[in-house]
Enzyme design. Structure first.
Site, PDB file in Angstrom:
ATOM      1  N   ASN A 118       0.856  -1.187   0.000  1.00  0.00           N
ATOM      2  CA  ASN A 118       0.000   0.000   0.000  1.00  0.00           C
ATOM      3  C   ASN A 118       0.893   1.238   0.000  1.00  0.00           C
ATOM      4  O   ASN A 118       2.049   1.189   0.414  1.00  0.00           O
ATOM      5  CB  ASN A 118      -0.883   0.021   1.254  1.00  0.00           C
ATOM      6  CG  ASN A 118      -1.840   1.200   1.273  1.00  0.00           C
ATOM      7  OD1 ASN A 118      -2.407   1.560   0.238  1.00  0.00           O
ATOM      8  ND2 ASN A 118      -2.017   1.820   2.429  1.00  0.00           N
ATOM      9  N   SER A 147       4.755   6.975   2.257  1.00  0.00           N
ATOM     10  CA  SER A 147       5.329   5.691   2.685  1.00  0.00           C
ATOM     11  C   SER A 147       4.724   4.545   1.885  1.00  0.00           C
ATOM     12  O   SER A 147       3.508   4.492   1.698  1.00  0.00           O
ATOM     13  CB  SER A 147       4.986   5.419   4.157  1.00  0.00           C
ATOM     14  OG  SER A 147       5.262   6.525   4.983  1.00  0.00           O
ATOM     15  N   ASP A 156      -2.874   0.936   7.970  1.00  0.00           N
ATOM     16  CA  ASP A 156      -1.696   1.783   7.708  1.00  0.00           C
ATOM     17  C   ASP A 156      -0.537   1.449   8.652  1.00  0.00           C
ATOM     18  O   ASP A 156       0.269   2.321   8.995  1.00  0.00           O
ATOM     19  CB  ASP A 156      -2.041   3.287   7.842  1.00  0.00           C
ATOM     20  CG  ASP A 156      -3.076   3.727   6.811  1.00  0.00           C
ATOM     21  OD1 ASP A 156      -3.091   3.157   5.708  1.00  0.00           O
ATOM     22  OD2 ASP A 156      -3.861   4.637   7.120  1.00  0.00           O
TER      23      ASP A 156
HETATM   24  C1  GRF Z   1      -2.667   8.661  -2.901  1.00  0.00           C
HETATM   25  O1  GRF Z   1      -2.499   9.864  -2.224  1.00  0.00           O
HETATM   26  C2  GRF Z   1      -2.241   7.517  -2.025  1.00  0.00           C
HETATM   27  O2  GRF Z   1      -1.224   7.859  -1.125  1.00  0.00           O
HETATM   28  C3  GRF Z   1      -3.488   7.170  -1.272  1.00  0.00           C
HETATM   29  O3  GRF Z   1      -4.523   7.372  -2.195  1.00  0.00           O
HETATM   30  C4  GRF Z   1      -4.130   8.341  -3.155  1.00  0.00           C
HETATM   31  C5  GRF Z   1      -4.364   7.757  -4.516  1.00  0.00           C
HETATM   32  O4  GRF Z   1      -4.137   8.690  -5.539  1.00  0.00           O
HETATM   33  N1  GRF Z   1      -3.425   5.822  -0.753  1.00  0.00           N
HETATM   34  P1  GRF Z   1      -4.178   8.241  -7.059  1.00  0.00           P
HETATM   35  O5  GRF Z   1      -5.566   7.710  -7.353  1.00  0.00           O
HETATM   36  O6  GRF Z   1      -3.125   7.178  -7.249  1.00  0.00           O
HETATM   37  O7  GRF Z   1      -3.879   9.479  -7.835  1.00  0.00           O
END
Ligand code: GRF
Length: 225
Positions: A118, A147, A156
């Protein structure tokens, strides 16, 4: 047959990407893995939302897509069971969450133990959950970042793989921070996936390791310039 040793061709690593939104991270992976030296291959993109723009990005890149509507299932267990069944039809070595806005059941997380990654927009373990940019500004932090971690049952909370650190400037707003953090996400997520695909990144009972060496509590640290 010529009497010469054939060069080692790295085995390809099929990856399934799960997302719910715009898919900026997916696009970064698509762009990064175009390089034929990368063994990572995005086998399919699955979304719980049929209208997720990330699915369109995948289709544009010729990647198979599926939508699985969570509202059609009675509860998380039933949805996650259907999701596992769907993912496993693609037999991925790695499953990556890229803005997949669903809390996963312990059964799902256990099924993909050691092969589920993730990305989170904060320097974990700080700021788990949502609205991380706003919270960083409210706290007056000097640094922020993102991260990549292995997913465990703690939200998380799994072992860290890589973090990118940015500095917070006086004029920053949640929007400017988001922009700079996203730019770093788009570097470190393809990097971590590539490490996994090359067999260099693994999870054992001792935690995450890179090239056979323990990664330590913060993972690999990258200072953004
Ligand atoms: C990102 O900020 C990621 O850290 C979080 O969800 C968001 C996804 O953005 N888990 P995208 O759809 O990849 O632009």
């Amino acid at each position: 047959m010529p009497d010469v040793a054939m060069p080692d061709t790295p085995q390809s690593c099929d990856v399934v990407v799960l997302l719910s939104g715009t898919g900026g991270n997916l696009q970064a992976m698509i762009d990064s893995f175009q390089d034929s030296s990368s063994p990572a291959r995005i086998r399919a993109v699955i979304s719980n939302r049929a209208d997720a723009y990330g699915l369109e990005r995948a289709r544009n890149a010729g990647i198979e897509t599926r939508a699985l509507d969570h509202t059609a299932y009675e509860g998380r267990e039933a949805f996650d069971a259907a999701l596992i069944e769907l993912i496993d039809t693609f037999a991925p070595k790695l499953v990556v969450l890229a803005g997949f806005m669903r809390i996963l059941t312990p059964g799902f997380v256990r099924h993909y133990h050691g092969r589920l990654l993730n990305i989170h927009p904060s320097l974990l373990p700080a700021y788990k959950g949502l609205h991380t940019h706003q919270r960083v500004l409210e706290a007056g932090d000097a640094t922020h970042g993102c991260s990549v971690h292995f997913v465990t049952e703690e939200l998380d909370g799994g072992p860290l793989v890589v973090q990118a650190v940015i500095s917070v400037e006086l004029h920053d707003t949640p929007a400017t921070l988001a922009q700079r953090v996203h730019a770093q996400e788009h570097l470190i997520y393809p990097l971590a996936i590539r490490w996994f695909a090359e067999g260099r990144l693994a999870l054992s009972e001792h935690g995450a390791s890179l090239n056979g060496q323990p990664l330590g509590p913060g993972g690999h640290l990258i200072q953004a310039t």
